[in-house]
Design an enzyme around this catalytic site. Structure first.
Site, PDB file in Angstrom:
ATOM      1  N   CYS A 295       0.836  -1.186   0.000  1.00  0.00           N
ATOM      2  CA  CYS A 295       0.000   0.000   0.000  1.00  0.00           C
ATOM      3  C   CYS A 295       0.879   1.247   0.000  1.00  0.00           C
ATOM      4  CB  CYS A 295      -0.963   0.062   1.175  1.00  0.00           C
ATOM      5  SG  CYS A 295      -2.104  -1.306   1.250  1.00  0.00           S
TER       6      CYS A 295
ATOM      7  N   TRP B 110      -2.454  -2.910  -1.810  1.00  0.00           N
ATOM      8  CA  TRP B 110      -2.140  -4.335  -1.954  1.00  0.00           C
ATOM      9  C   TRP B 110      -3.043  -5.032  -0.942  1.00  0.00           C
ATOM     10  CZ3 TRP B 110      -0.338  -8.453   0.963  1.00  0.00           C
ATOM     11  CH2 TRP B 110       0.115  -9.572   0.230  1.00  0.00           C
TER      12      TRP B 110
ATOM     13  N   GLU C  10      18.730 -16.572  -7.394  1.00  0.00           N
ATOM     14  CA  GLU C  10      18.198 -15.259  -7.777  1.00  0.00           C
ATOM     15  C   GLU C  10      17.597 -15.309  -9.190  1.00  0.00           C
ATOM     16  OE1 GLU C  10      17.343 -12.427  -6.902  1.00  0.00           O
ATOM     17  OE2 GLU C  10      17.684 -11.026  -8.557  1.00  0.00           O
TER      18      GLU C  10
ATOM     19  N   HIS D 157      22.504 -35.535  -6.480  1.00  0.00           N
ATOM     20  CA  HIS D 157      21.804 -35.945  -5.256  1.00  0.00           C
ATOM     21  C   HIS D 157      20.289 -35.839  -5.407  1.00  0.00           C
ATOM     22  CE1 HIS D 157      25.607 -36.266  -3.146  1.00  0.00           C
ATOM     23  NE2 HIS D 157      25.958 -35.146  -3.758  1.00  0.00           N
TER      24      HIS D 157
ATOM     25  N   ARG E 149       4.142  -0.195  -4.747  1.00  0.00           N
ATOM     26  CA  ARG E 149       3.861  -0.746  -3.425  1.00  0.00           C
ATOM     27  C   ARG E 149       2.596  -1.612  -3.409  1.00  0.00           C
ATOM     28  NH1 ARG E 149       6.816   1.749   0.583  1.00  0.00           N
ATOM     29  NH2 ARG E 149       5.337   0.977   2.104  1.00  0.00           N
TER      30      ARG E 149
ATOM     31  N   GLU F 215       8.792 -14.769 -10.578  1.00  0.00           N
ATOM     32  CA  GLU F 215       8.082 -13.504 -10.351  1.00  0.00           C
ATOM     33  C   GLU F 215       7.560 -12.897 -11.639  1.00  0.00           C
ATOM     34  OE1 GLU F 215      11.368 -11.280  -8.261  1.00  0.00           O
ATOM     35  OE2 GLU F 215       9.667 -10.692  -7.023  1.00  0.00           O
TER      36      GLU F 215
ATOM     37  N   LYS G  97      13.575 -14.599 -10.193  1.00  0.00           N
ATOM     38  CA  LYS G  97      13.136 -13.613 -11.184  1.00  0.00           C
ATOM     39  C   LYS G  97      12.216 -14.257 -12.222  1.00  0.00           C
ATOM     40  CE  LYS G  97      14.807  -9.983  -9.539  1.00  0.00           C
ATOM     41  NZ  LYS G  97      14.840 -10.605  -8.258  1.00  0.00           N
TER      42      LYS G  97
ATOM     43  N   ASN H 279      -2.178   1.590   5.613  1.00  0.00           N
ATOM     44  CA  ASN H 279      -1.222   0.576   5.153  1.00  0.00           C
ATOM     45  C   ASN H 279      -0.897  -0.291   6.361  1.00  0.00           C
ATOM     46  OD1 ASN H 279       0.939  -0.859   4.046  1.00  0.00           O
ATOM     47  ND2 ASN H 279       2.406   0.768   4.505  1.00  0.00           N
ATOM     48  N   GLY H 280      -1.042  -1.606   6.225  1.00  0.00           N
ATOM     49  CA  GLY H 280      -0.716  -2.492   7.346  1.00  0.00           C
ATOM     50  C   GLY H 280      -1.904  -3.370   7.682  1.00  0.00           C
TER      51      GLY H 280
ATOM     52  N   LYS I 233       6.087  -4.406  -4.003  1.00  0.00           N
ATOM     53  CA  LYS I 233       7.534  -4.279  -3.849  1.00  0.00           C
ATOM     54  C   LYS I 233       7.967  -4.308  -2.397  1.00  0.00           C
ATOM     55  CE  LYS I 233      11.540  -2.093  -5.657  1.00  0.00           C
ATOM     56  NZ  LYS I 233      12.025  -3.382  -6.151  1.00  0.00           N
TER      57      LYS I 233
END
Ligand code: M6R
Length: 611
Positions: free
Chosen positions: A2, A74, A480, A503, A27, A487, A484, A100-101, A606
Site C-alpha cells: 500500500c 495491496w 536469484e 543428489h 507498493r 516472479e 526472477k 497501510n498495514g 515491492k
C-alpha cells in the site's frame, strides 16, 4: 504494501496525489483512491491499477481542493474491489481514512462499533479504523486527539492518514511498524509512504519514528508520540530527483533499472575507498572488529545477496557468516552473543519480516547493522549502524540493481571488518578492492548482450520450466535467477547448487529441459570450472538444452552448450555480479515475450510491510 500520500497547500490536491500515487504504485496495485476536501469531502476509488482511477476521475470529476489523501492498495483483508478500496469513511462520510498495514484486533473493535449502531460496507480492517477515529473526532472535536485516542486501541502494524471535512487544511498521520515520512515545502507539506510520494516538489524531508503522530497544515508540522509528548523528527535530504523515478524513455522500469546496474555498483562504492582502504562515512569498522559471528537476515533477492556476501566475508574477514530468512530467524530462538552482528539487507528498509528480525535481534542482545537502499526507512533507523546502497530509486517490483548494490555493500563490509580485525590477508584485500572498482566497467560490457538474450527469450516463450545451476558464489545467483523467472514470467524455475545435481535434481532432466549453467572461470583456484563442465556433460547426455553463462573465450564449454552468454574475465567474487545481469535480462525478456507486465507482476508488491 500500500502506498500512501497526503497533501496540504495551495496546489490542486488531485494532481499532487495522482503524481505521488504513480510513483508509489510499485507498493501495490490492486486498487487506488483519493479523498479531497473542497467545500465538502469527496472520494473516488476504483479496483485495478491507478489508470482506472484516473479514468474514473475523468468520467466523474470531483471538485479539487487543497487538502487530500491518496492510496494505492495491496489487498490483505477483503478482495481487491471498489468497495474495499481506500479511502474508507467515518463520521457519517465526513472523515476519510487510508491505511497501510494490518490492524490485528479489528474484529473486536468492529463488534463494539456494530453494537454502537455503526454500519460497515467493506470487508476491510481499515474501515474499522475509519469509524473509530470518526467516533473519537465527535468526542474530542480535534483530529490529532481523535487519532491519538484511536491508535491506543490498535494492535498490529499501521500507517494511517485522515482528513475531515470540518478541518480543511489539516492532514493527520500515525505510524507503527509501517512507513511514513514528511515532505517539507514552502507554504505546503506532504506525507508519504516514502519520499517518492513528494520528490517532485521537495527534497527536504523528516523521518517519523515508531509510534508517532504527525499533524500537517500548509505552514506547520507537529509530531507527538502515542502518549502525546512532543517529538523532534529527524531531518534528511532526498539525494535523487523525480527524474530518477521516471522511465526516462525505457520500455519498462525494469529495463531502465537493469541498465543502471553498473551505476548502482559504482555509486555504492563512490567515496568509500581511499588508497585501497574502505572508509564508509558514518560507519566505524573498529566498532565491529571484535565481532565473532555474523548473521545476515533478509528476504527474497536481498537474502540471495546475503548468501553471496557470506562467501566473501568468510574468506576475507575469517568470521563465520550465516544467512537466514528473516521470518525464520526470529521464531527459532537463535543462539547469539554480544559479539554477534546481525546484518539486515533490505532495498526498501521496510520489509516487515526483516524489521521484526532486527528488533528481535536487539532485544536478545545482538548488535545490528542495516544495508539499505532507502533513506529515512524504518530498518536503518532501528539498527545500530547503516551502510546505504546507492542504487537510486528502484520502482519495478522485481529487484535488480538493488541486488548488485547489496552485494557491493556486503563486500565493502567484509573488507572493512577484515581491515579492522587484522585477520585478512592484506594482499587479498587490496586485490578485492581493486576488483570491485573495476566491476562497473565490466558490467557495462555484459549489458551489450541484450539483443542475444531477447532472441533467446522469444525462442523460449512457451517454456514451462527452467533450471539454473551454479556453484560457490554462482549458487546464490542461480537462486536469484530462478526467483526472477517465477516472479516475472510465472514459470516454474529452480536454482540448484551444481554439486547437488546428482543428489536428486538430475531426475528432472528430460529431453528439451532448458538449463542455465553459471560456469566458474577456468582460472578458478578451486578447480570448480572442470566440475561444472562435467555437470554440463551429464545433463547434455540426458537431453538438456544448455545455456551457459561463461567467461569469454572459455573453450571447454563451447562443445557442450547450445548457447553461450559470455561474461568478461573477472575475479571469482566479481563473477556473480556479472553473471546475474543476463539472468535479470532473460527473466524480463521472457515476461515481455509472453506479454506480461514486467514492472508490476501479479499478486506482488515491492515493499512487503505485512508479515
Ligand atoms: O525491500 P527488501 O529488499 O527487504 O525486499 C525483500 C524481498 O521482498 C524482495 O527482494 C523480493 O524478493 C523481490 N520481489 C525480488 O525481486
Amino acid at each position: 504494501m500500500c502506498g500512501i500520500v497526503g497533501y496540504v497547500g495551495p496546489r490542486g490536491s488531485q494532481e499532487v496525489l495522482l503524481g505521488g500515487l504513480g510513483r508509489l504504485e510499485y507498493r501495490g496495485y490492486d486498487s487506488a483512491g483519493v479523498a479531497i476536501i473542497s467545500d465538502e469531502l469527496e472520494t473516488r476509488k476504483r479496483a485495478g491499477k491507478l489508470q482506472t482511477l484516473r479514468d474514473e476521475l475523468v468520467a466523474n470529476p470531483l471538485d479539487d481542493g487543497h487538502t487530500g489523501i491518496g492510496h494505492t492498495r495491496w489487498a490483505t483483508h477483503g478482495a481487491p474491489n471498489d468497495v474495499n478500496a481506500h479511502p474508507h469513511l467515518g463520521d457519517n462520510g465526513k472523515l476519510a481514512l487510508i491505511h497501510n498495514g494490518i490492524i490485528e484486533n479489528f474484529a473486536e473493535i468492529k463488534a463494539e462499533l456494530v453494537a454502537d449502531g455503526v454500519e460497515f460496507v467493506s470487508e476491510t480492517d481499515s474501515e474499522v479504523a475509519a469509524h473509530l477515529v470518526g467516533r473519537e473526532y465527535r468526542r474530542t472535536g480535534n483530529l490529532t486527539e481523535a487519532m491519538k485516542a484511536s491508535v491506543a486501541r490498535f494492535d498490529g502494524a499501521f500507517t494511517l492518514l485522515i482528513v475531515h471535512e470540518e478541518s480543511p487544511g489539516v492532514v493527520v498521520g500515525a505510524r507503527r511498524n509501517s512507513p511514513l515520512v514528511i515532505g517539507l515545502g514552502k507554504g505546503e507539506n506532504f506525507l508519504g509512504s516514502d519520499v517518492a510520494a513528494f520528490v517532485e516538489y521537495t527534497s527536504d524531508a523528516l523521518a517519523i519514528g515508531q509510534d508517532q503522530i504527525v499533524t500537517i497544515t500548509p505552514d506547520s508540522v507537529s509530531v507527538i508520540d502515542f502518549d502525546g509528548n512532543a517529538v523532534t523528527p529527524e531531518p534528511f535530504t532526498v539525494t535523487w530527483d523525480a527524474s530518477a523515478a521516471d522511465k526516462g524513455g525505457w520500455s519498462s522500469f525494469m529495463a531502465k533499472e537493469i541498465s543502471e546496474e553498473p551505476a548502482a555498483v559504482a555509486d555504492t562504492l563512490r567515496g568509500r575507498v581511499k588508497d585501497g582502504v574502505v572508509e564508509i562515512p558514518g560507519f566505524e569498522p573498529a566498532d565491529f572488529a571484535d565481532v565473532d559471528r555474523i548473521i545476515v537476515v533478509a528476504c527474497g533477492t536481498a537474502a540471495y545477496a546475503g548468501l553471496v556476501g557470506k562467501y566473501a566475508i568468510e574468506k576475507w574477514a575469517r568470521i563465520p557468516v550465516d544467512v537466514e530468512l528473516s521470518h525464520e530467524f526470529r521464531y527459532r530462538e537463535p543462539v547469539i552473543s554480544d559479539r554477534t552482528l546481525i546484518v539486515s539487507v533490505s532495498q526498501s528498509g521496510e520489509t516487515m519480516d526483516t524489521l521484526m528480525a532486527v528488533k528481535y535481534a536487539r532485544e536478545i542482545g545482538a548488535r545490528t547493522l542495516s544495508i539499505c537502499n532507502t533513506q529515512g526507512a524504518t530498518i536503518p533507523r532501528e539498527s545500530d549502524a547503516v551502510i546505504y546502497t546507492h542504487a537510486g530509486p528502484e520502482v519495478a517490483v522485481a529487484s535488480t540493481k538493488a541486488f548488485v548494490a547489496q552485494i557491493t555493500a556486503l563486500y565493502l563490509l567484509g573488507i572493512a571488518i577484515a581491515q579492522a580485525n587484522g585477520k585478512g590477508d592484506a594482499r587479498i584485500l587490496s586485490a578485492a578492492v581493486h576488483d570491485l572498482e573495476a566491476a562497473p566497467a565490466l558490467l557495462d560490457t555484459v549489458l551489450r548482450h541484450g539483443e542475444h538474450i531477447r532472441t533467446l527469450a522469444k525462442w523460449m516463450a512457451d517454456t514451462q520450466a527452467v533450471l539454473i545451476l551454479g556453484r560457490h558464489v554462482g549458487f546464490p545467483i542461480a537462486l536469484e535467477g530462478a526467483l526472477k523467472l517465477k516472479e516475472l514470467a510465472y514459470i516454474h524455475a529452480e536454482g540448484f547448487a551444481a554439486g547437488e545435481l546428482k543428489h536428486g535434481p538430475i531426475a528432472l532432466i528430460e529431453p528439451g529441459q532448458v538449463v542455465f549453467v553459471i560456469v566458474p572461470s577456468p582460472r578458478d583456484p578451486n578447480s570448480l570450472h572442470s566440475k561444472v563442465v562435467n555437470n554440463i556433460q551429464e545433463i547434455r547426455a540426458r537431453g538438456a538444452r544448455v545455456i551457459a553463462i561463461a567467461e569469454q573465450g572459455d573453450a571447454a564449454v563451447l562443445p557442450y552448450a547450445d548457447e553461450v552468454i559470455p561474461i568478461p574475465l573477472a575475479s571469482s567474487f566479481i563473477e556473480p555480479i556479472l553473471a546475474v545481469v543476463p539472468l535479470h535480462m532473460f527473466a524480463m525478456e521472457l515476461a515481455a515475450a509472453k506479454g506480461l507486465d514486467v514492472d508490476q507482476p501479479r499478486n506482488l508488491a515491492k515493499s512487503v510491510t505485512v508479515e
